[in-house]
Write a protein that holds these residues in place. Structure first.
Motif, PDB file in Angstrom:
ATOM      1  N   LEU A 192       0.831  -1.208   0.000  1.00 23.92           N
ATOM      2  CA  LEU A 192       0.000   0.000   0.000  1.00 23.92           C
ATOM      3  C   LEU A 192       0.864   1.255   0.000  1.00 23.92           C
ATOM      4  O   LEU A 192       0.604   2.206  -0.743  1.00 23.92           O
ATOM      5  N   TYR A 193       1.908   1.265   0.847  1.00 24.04           N
ATOM      6  CA  TYR A 193       2.814   2.422   0.885  1.00 24.04           C
ATOM      7  C   TYR A 193       3.495   2.625  -0.465  1.00 24.04           C
ATOM      8  O   TYR A 193       3.643   3.756  -0.937  1.00 24.04           O
ATOM      9  N   SER A 196       0.862   3.840  -3.099  1.00 20.31           N
ATOM     10  CA  SER A 196       0.438   5.202  -2.747  1.00 20.31           C
ATOM     11  C   SER A 196       1.525   6.219  -3.065  1.00 20.31           C
ATOM     12  O   SER A 196       1.236   7.337  -3.504  1.00 20.31           O
ATOM     13  N   SER A 197       2.788   5.831  -2.849  1.00 18.38           N
ATOM     14  CA  SER A 197       3.888   6.758  -3.140  1.00 18.38           C
ATOM     15  C   SER A 197       3.930   7.093  -4.627  1.00 18.38           C
ATOM     16  O   SER A 197       4.248   8.226  -5.010  1.00 18.38           O
ATOM     17  N   LEU A 198       3.581   6.126  -5.475  1.00 20.03           N
ATOM     18  CA  LEU A 198       3.543   6.375  -6.917  1.00 20.03           C
ATOM     19  C   LEU A 198       2.474   7.405  -7.278  1.00 20.03           C
ATOM     20  O   LEU A 198       2.712   8.315  -8.081  1.00 20.03           O
ATOM     21  N   ILE A 210       7.718  10.662  -0.168  1.00 20.28           N
ATOM     22  CA  ILE A 210       9.001  10.243   0.417  1.00 20.28           C
ATOM     23  C   ILE A 210       8.766   9.414   1.679  1.00 20.28           C
ATOM     24  O   ILE A 210       9.385   8.365   1.886  1.00 20.28           O
ATOM     25  N   ASP A 211       7.862   9.873   2.533  1.00 24.87           N
ATOM     26  CA  ASP A 211       7.562   9.136   3.774  1.00 24.87           C
ATOM     27  C   ASP A 211       7.049   7.732   3.464  1.00 24.87           C
ATOM     28  O   ASP A 211       7.476   6.744   4.073  1.00 24.87           O
ATOM     29  N   TYR A 212       6.133   7.656   2.514  1.00 24.54           N
ATOM     30  CA  TYR A 212       5.520   6.364   2.179  1.00 24.54           C
ATOM     31  C   TYR A 212       6.529   5.406   1.551  1.00 24.54           C
ATOM     32  O   TYR A 212       6.586   4.223   1.894  1.00 24.54           O
ATOM     33  N   VAL A 213       7.321   5.916   0.598  1.00 24.01           N
ATOM     34  CA  VAL A 213       8.248   5.019  -0.090  1.00 24.01           C
ATOM     35  C   VAL A 213       9.361   4.559   0.853  1.00 24.01           C
ATOM     36  O   VAL A 213       9.872   3.437   0.725  1.00 24.01           O
ATOM     37  N   ILE A 235      11.855   5.630  -6.959  1.00 27.97           N
ATOM     38  CA  ILE A 235      10.764   6.545  -6.579  1.00 27.97           C
ATOM     39  C   ILE A 235      11.284   7.617  -5.627  1.00 27.97           C
ATOM     40  O   ILE A 235      10.973   8.807  -5.770  1.00 27.97           O
ATOM     41  N   LEU A 236      12.078   7.195  -4.653  1.00 29.33           N
ATOM     42  CA  LEU A 236      12.650   8.143  -3.698  1.00 29.33           C
ATOM     43  C   LEU A 236      13.498   9.191  -4.422  1.00 29.33           C
ATOM     44  O   LEU A 236      13.404  10.395  -4.134  1.00 29.33           O
ATOM     45  N   GLY A 237      14.306   8.735  -5.387  1.00 33.81           N
ATOM     46  CA  GLY A 237      15.140   9.663  -6.145  1.00 33.81           C
ATOM     47  C   GLY A 237      14.326  10.666  -6.931  1.00 33.81           C
ATOM     48  O   GLY A 237      14.664  11.854  -6.994  1.00 33.81           O
ATOM     49  N   ILE A 238      13.217  10.221  -7.519  1.00 34.21           N
ATOM     50  CA  ILE A 238      12.346  11.124  -8.278  1.00 34.21           C
ATOM     51  C   ILE A 238      11.766  12.198  -7.354  1.00 34.21           C
ATOM     52  O   ILE A 238      11.752  13.391  -7.691  1.00 34.21           O
TER      53      ILE A 238
END
Length: 429
Positions: A192-193, A196-198, A210-213, A235-238
């Motif tokens: 889910l995290y 949702s981050s996407l 950032i928190d979710y990923v 994802i974090l890098g993006i």
């Protein structure tokens, strides 16, 4: 599930009308009461209904143990964690064969949810997904919290895959509200995290993304799910890149590249190289950016993946006023359009239409921009609306069409407010 609900589910799965199933057995209103659990039909009516549904009569005696389908759950967890399409297809077939042999399985609704979630990993099941979701919606009131969790997650993924990012984000917000007082398993929360981050990323809600990923990354690292960890790092890098911390973003991508190299996997090379190129572009290192974009293209084989990088190359050459190469790469992008999925084709067609109008100085550029703006607005892609309004306004101002330019400068600002989800400029302060 009760017998009446199972009858209803199987009837809908076979796309059978109540009137047809009830014909010669009972009146449709009585069948409706059976399906809604309001009456218990006689043994004779039960048998006739099952026969019309092609369900063996002995299924009534053989499907009494609600624990039978539980062995699928650990396998389901493994498939979702690994995102292995071959395993997903195998499990999907196993569940299907099980249902054929046990059509009145009490856990049928959970199995249907599992089926649909697995189908989302396999693009050839688009029609079946639509059918299943329609059936699942009919049973929404009968679902427990865990089942609703899976239904909403499925609907959120579908919205995301259709580029309906705002709708996807709203659905996942509902999921988090739903499970506030319910403990989901760690792997379910990680997924889910991650998803949702996407969606948050697509909505430019970077801090929460950032928190979710990072939450998802923590679980995948703990479980040594290396490929999922690499996905999270991308994802974090993006998110870091889009919040302006470019050095941190570069370090994140380099870490992802290093891990990918250690496990000797080329699966993520195209994605990682593309994002390294984007970071260098923002840092003003155009030569380095183009090298990474080319490396990204070399690692990609699918048109839907390649088109993303081709658009970035067009932008990069346009940025350094290399019009000749920008036009060359624009044509390469156009050559791929017919090979894209329908949603991507329309999406990139509108991007390329704008660049074609700019690069070839087409006379009807205002009309071209308007059409593209209408498309991006319909998809709630306010970021692109804002950018292209600015480009159009600047072009109009250069042509001394100041009144028209002012209109599009203002319209672009309004799109920016929509992107930030504010209704008044004061909320920006």
């Amino acid at each position: 599930m009760k017998l009446g609900q199972l009858i209803k589910l199987e009837r809908q799965r076979q796309n059978m009308k109540q009137e047809y199933l009830a014909s010669g057995i009972c009146v449709p209103s009585y069948l409706s009461r059976i399906e809604n659990g309001l009456v218990t039909p006689s043994e004779d009516i039960q048998q006739h209904i099952l026969m019309r549904l092609n369900i063996p009569l002995d299924s009534l005696q053989s499907d009494e143990n609600p624990e039978k389908s539980l062995p699928f759950k650990p396998l389901f967890k493994t498939v979702i964690n690994s995102r292995d399409k071959q395993k997903a297809n195998k499990l999907l077939q196993d569940i299907h064969f099980y249902i054929v042999e046990h059509p009145l399985e009490p856990e049928r609704l959970t199995l249907l949810l599992m089926e649909t979630r697995l189908m989302l990993m396999l693009p050839e099941h688009t029609v079946e997904i639509q059918t299943n979701v329609a059936i699942l919606e009919e049973f929404k009131k009968e679902m427990d919290t865990e089942q609703l969790f899976y239904l909403y997650t499925i609907q959120g993924i579908i919205a995301y895959q259709n580029n309906q990012f705002r709708q996807a984000s709203e659905i996942f917000s509902q999921v988090f509200t739903l499970i506030k007082s319910y403990r989901m398993e760690d792997w379910e929360m990680a997924e889910l995290y991650y998803i949702s981050s996407l969606t948050l990323l697509s909505e430019s809600r970077y801090i929460l993304a950032i928190d979710y990923v990072k939450s998802a990354l923590s679980y995948f690292n703990q479980e040594i799910l290396i490929e999922r960890s690499i996905e999270c790092l991308v994802i974090l890098g993006i998110a870091q890149k889009d919040t302006g911390v470019l050095k941190e973003a570069l370090a994140t991508y380099e870490k992802a590249k290093e891990i990918s190299s250690k496990i000797e996997s080329s699966k993520f090379n195209g994605m990682i190289e593309h994002n390294l190129g984007t970071c260098h572009s923002l840092l003003g290192n155009q030569k380095q950016a183009l090298l990474h974009f080319q490396s990204s293209l070399d690692a990609k084989s699918k048109p839907n993946d390649s088109i993303v990088t081709i658009l970035s190359i067009v932008k990069e050459y346009h940025k350094i006023i290399d019009i000749k190469n920008a036009k060359i790469w624009l044509e390469k992008g156009h050559e791929l359009l017919d090979l894209l999925t329908e949603n991507n084709r329309t999406f990139y067609y509108n991007h390329f239409a704008v660049y074609r109008a700019i690069l070839f100085e087409e006379k009807n550029f205002i009309l071209i921009f308007k059409k593209s703006l209408e498309y991006f607005e319909s998809k709630q892609e306010y970021k692109y609306c804002s950018i292209y309004c600015y480009v159009l306004a600047k072009k109009l101002a250069n042509d001394k069409q100041y009144k028209q330019a002012t209109i599009y400068y203002e319209l672009g600002f309004n799109y920016q407010l929509k992107q930030l989800k504010v209704s008044r400029w004061e909320e920006l302060l």
